[in-house]
Design an enzyme around this catalytic site. Structure first.
Site, PDB file in Angstrom:
ATOM      1  CD  GLU A 158      -6.880   5.018  -4.883  1.00  0.00           C
ATOM      2  OE1 GLU A 158      -6.178   4.416  -4.069  1.00  0.00           O
ATOM      3  OE2 GLU A 158      -7.934   5.611  -4.569  1.00  0.00           O
ATOM      4  CD  GLU A 213      -2.813   2.067  -3.496  1.00  0.00           C
ATOM      5  OE1 GLU A 213      -3.755   2.861  -3.585  1.00  0.00           O
ATOM      6  OE2 GLU A 213      -1.896   2.230  -2.645  1.00  0.00           O
ATOM      7  CG  ASP A 226      -2.728   6.954  -3.444  1.00  0.00           C
ATOM      8  OD1 ASP A 226      -3.781   6.340  -3.666  1.00  0.00           O
ATOM      9  OD2 ASP A 226      -2.027   6.762  -2.425  1.00  0.00           O
ATOM     10  CG  HIS A 242      -1.868   1.101   1.332  1.00  0.00           C
ATOM     11  ND1 HIS A 242      -2.011   1.883   2.460  1.00  0.00           N
ATOM     12  CD2 HIS A 242      -2.767   1.565   0.424  1.00  0.00           C
ATOM     13  CE1 HIS A 242      -2.977   2.772   2.247  1.00  0.00           C
ATOM     14  NE2 HIS A 242      -3.448   2.613   1.026  1.00  0.00           N
ATOM     15  CG  HIS A 292      -3.333   9.487  -0.146  1.00  0.00           C
ATOM     16  ND1 HIS A 292      -4.124  10.243   0.693  1.00  0.00           N
ATOM     17  CD2 HIS A 292      -4.052   8.375  -0.435  1.00  0.00           C
ATOM     18  CE1 HIS A 292      -5.262   9.606   0.910  1.00  0.00           C
ATOM     19  NE2 HIS A 292      -5.244   8.469   0.244  1.00  0.00           N
TER      20      HIS A 292
HETATM   21 MG    MG Z   1      -4.556   4.448  -2.778  1.00  0.00          MG
END
Ligand code: MG
Length: 254
Positions: free
Chosen positions: A111, A36, A38, A9, A51
């Site tokens: 993401e 993952e 952002d 993450h 993020h």
């Molecule tokens: Mg995320």
């Protein structure tokens, strides 16, 4: 879609400052095969790995990321807040991040974060363009995920063959219809609001269930037993060990 059981993450948010190159290196050392992270766009439209909408939590800057041009963003420190050994760690551009992941042999779940549909679509398009420049043709295509249907629709238009995933806090009937309409392969759900019946419904709809953010090994075991394909975790090393035990237990049970 060849997802491993464990996805780091924001790289490995428990081990290194989230969404930095240091976090991706730590994830690789910890045994993660995918991460993952952002993506948002700077004021001048460059996709970067970040993020929050604002800079204050994870850098020494202030204000909104989307009002900060890349050159100013690059002067900020995105590592010292996590620990002094990470001082000077920059906010990576998406291109830099993908270049490192390709070199490390890690898969990428991008993401797309955004405020509003226009921003979401532009960020998805910029992310696909960046990935096309640096991502190896023989590596598994990046998985593009988002809360935003507009981002996923833009991703579908820009890179129809790349897998897409809808992110939701809680599963609703509408989501299963929405993901089909958007041509998504996966549904990324908050594990705290997820049960076995819902995981079954996601799978019955032909979708890959992904759960976030799972940092408890027992909980991860239960999610995998229900049929969750991958857990997104802050500590990929600990979860990789749990995945190994889970596979061994399943093997013995047969
Ligand atoms: Mg995320």
């Amino acid at each position: 879609m060849p997802l491993p059981r464990v996805i780091g993450h924001r790289g490995a948010a428990a081990l290194a400052p989230e969404n930095t190159l240091a976090a991706f290196r730590r994830a690789a050392v910890a045994g993660a095969r995918w991460v993952e992270f952002d993506v948002r766009c700077t004021a001048d439209g460059v996709p970067v790995v970040f993020h929050d909408a604002t800079l204050g939590r994870t850098t020494d800057g202030r204000g909104r990321l989307d009002r900060t041009p890349l050159a100013a963003l690059r002067r900020l420190d995105a590592g010292a807040w996590f620990g002094p050994e990470y001082a000077g760690e920059p906010v990576p551009t998406l291109e830099e991040a993908l270049g490192l992941l390709a070199a490390l042999g890690l898969g990428a779940n991008i993401e797309v974060k955004a405020d509003g549909d226009a921003d979401a679509a532009a960020t998805a398009q910029a992310s696909v363009a960046a990935a096309r420049r640096v991502w190896p043709a023989d590596a598994p295509a990046p998985l593009l995920s988002s809360y935003s249907p507009a981002a996923l629709a833009a991703a579908a238009a820009a890179a129809p063959a790349w897998p897409r995933g809808l992110v939701r806090r809680r599963l609703s009937r509408d989501d299963l219809a929405a993901v089909q309409e958007l041509g998504c392969r996966s549904l990324h759900l908050d594990h705290r609001r997820l049960n076995g019946v819902q995981v079954g419904a996601v799978r019955a709809a032909g979708l890959v269930p992904v759960a976030w953010t799972v940092n408890d090994a027992d909980r991860a075991g239960r999610l995998w037993r229900w049929g969750v394909a991958a857990v997104i975790t802050d500590d990929p090393g600990r979860m990789a060990a749990a995945a190994g035990e889970f596979i061994e237990t399943e093997r013995r049970g047969q």
